[in-house]
Every structure is written in structure tokens, then in C-alpha cells.
Write a protein that holds these residues in place. Structure first.
Motif: not given
Ligand code: DX5
Ligand code: ZN
Length: 221
Positions: A100-124
Motif C-alpha cells: 500500500r505504501q508503494l502504491r500510494s507513492a505512485g509506483v507499482r507494487a511487486s511481490m517476489a517468490l523464491k522457487p520454494a515459496t508457494p503462491i497459494e498462501p498469498y492469494e488474498d
């Protein structure tokens, strides 16, 4: 938005970064790998260097923060002129607040996952994000071989993104080359980081064009 190619300068000549970014005028973004020697066993640049780089090019910068404390340090990269900031979810203590801080500063907020980190817990979290980065190598170094084991996660991430309206960009980073980009595009990636493939090419800008054409053909095929 379509296919985008974002060269990583990790394998460029650090003594001449201004000239190195000038060799890729056709790039959609420049990918800046920020490493702190703690989150990953390698050390690169900080905000001062990134700020100098942002003055040297009109191509927008995406800072890929491979650092232990993105909550504290991410905004320095916004101030340095980056138009997108990518934080690792394994490191962020409050990823929602950070996005939210990144977006409110007007930049794209991007979240990275390492190879062993699943996406499913972060769907919300997806509605809080503009980009998801699925790493296709263990972060830390350029020039590593692409990990095919990440392809199913790219497919699952694409399916989740579609379920949430399809606006989020799906980026891949690590080992992307003419030999691997089509697999990633078929699996649903649309933003491709390429370091050694671009900077070891005789003509880096022609490699950017070539990679984009391969990914576009793989998507339409
Ligand atoms: C790895 C970095 C990547 C890397 C890409 O930790 O995040 O951006 O530099 O380089 P190649 O394309 O050589 O794997
Ligand atoms: Zn990177």
C-alpha cells in the motif's frame, strides 16, 4: 499490456552502467538487482547508485530488492526514481502495508517468490499487487540455469491472477534465454527478466527484440 522484456544489469559492466543501459533502448524496463549480502549471499548496489542510474536512462527502473528489511528500505528506491519496486514476501514483515505504501507513492507494487515459496498462501494479497515475480532460479547470482520445477507455479499463479481479474503482471526472473522463454510464456508469464542472455549477446538490443518475438509467438501459438 502484452509481453514485456526487462533486462537485468547484474551481468552488465558495473564500471560503465550508464553506457550499458544505453545499449538497450528497446527494453520495456531496466531490472536492478539490489542485494544486501544477508537475504542473498551477494552484494550489489544501494539507492544512491540506483538514483544515478535513473538519471542516466529514460527506460523505467524496477528495483528487485533481495534484502532482509524491505519494509524499512523500499521507499528509498521510490525516492531514487524507480517506477516499480519488487519485495520478497519471505523478507517482508508487513507485505500489505508495504504494497500500500508503494502504491500510494505512485509506483507499482511487486511481490517476489523464491522457487520454494508457494503462491497459494498469498492469494488474498493479489488485490494489493500490480506484479507477481516468480523466481526461476534461487536469487543471488546471474547466469544460473533455469529451474523447470517453477513452471507449474507459473501456471497456478496465472490461474489465480485470472480469477482476480487478470490485470496483474506475471514476471519471471532467472535463466531466461531464447531456450527457456517460450516455456515460461506458454505457462502464463508476460514480463521477462533476462540478464546474461541480453548482456552476453553481441547486440543486447537485438536480443531484447528476439526474446520479445519468441514470447509473443509462444503466446499466440
Ligand atoms: C538473480 C537475479 C536475476 C538475475 C538474472 O538473483 O534476481 O535478476 O540477475 O540473470 P540471468 O538472466 O543471467 O539469470
Ligand atoms: Zn532479479
Amino acid at each position: 499490456m502484452g509481453i514485456q522484456i526487462t533486462p537485468s544489469i547484474l551481468n552488465a559492466d558495473f564500471a560503465h552502467l550508464g553506457e550499458e543501459v544505453a545499449r538497450i533502448p528497446g527494453a520495456d524496463w531496466v531490472h536492478v538487482d539490489v542485494m544486501d549480502n544477508h537475504f542473498v549471499p551477494n552484494l550489489t548496489f544501494g539507492p544512491t547508485m540506483v538514483e544515478a542510474l535513473s538519471r542516466a536512462t529514460s527506460v523505467p527502473l524496477d528495483a528487485h530488492l533481495m534484502i532482509e528489511d524491505p519494509d524499512r528500505e523500499a521507499m528509498a528506491y521510490v525516492e531514487a526514481g524507480c517506477r516499480s519496486v519488487t519485495f520478497h514476501v519471505e523478507a517482508a514483515k508487513a507485505p500489505v502495508r508495504l504494497a500500500r505504501q508503494l502504491r500510494s507513492a505512485g509506483v507499482r507494487a511487486s511481490m517476489a517468490l523464491k522457487p520454494a515459496t508457494p503462491i497459494e498462501p498469498y492469494e488474498d494479497l493479489l488485490p494489493e499487487l500490480d506484479t507477481v515475480l516468480v523466481m526461476t532460479v534461487e536469487p543471488g547470482f546471474g547466469g544460473q540455469p533455469f529451474l523447470d520445477l517453477c513452471l507449474p507455479k507459473i501456471r497456478r499463479t496465472r490461474a489465480l491472477i485470472e480469477r482476480h481479474g487478470g490485470q496483474i503482471w506475471l514476471q519471471v526472473d532467472g535463466g531466461i534465454s531464447p531456450q527457456t522463454i517460450e516455456r515460461c510464456a506458454e505457462a502464463g508469464a508476460d514480463v521477462f527478466v533476462a540478464g546474461s542472455a541480453v548482456y552476453s549477446a553481441e547486440n543486447p538490443d537485438a536480443m531484447v527484440t528476439h526474446l520479445r518475438a519468441l514470447a509473443e509467438a509462444a503466446c499466440s501459438g
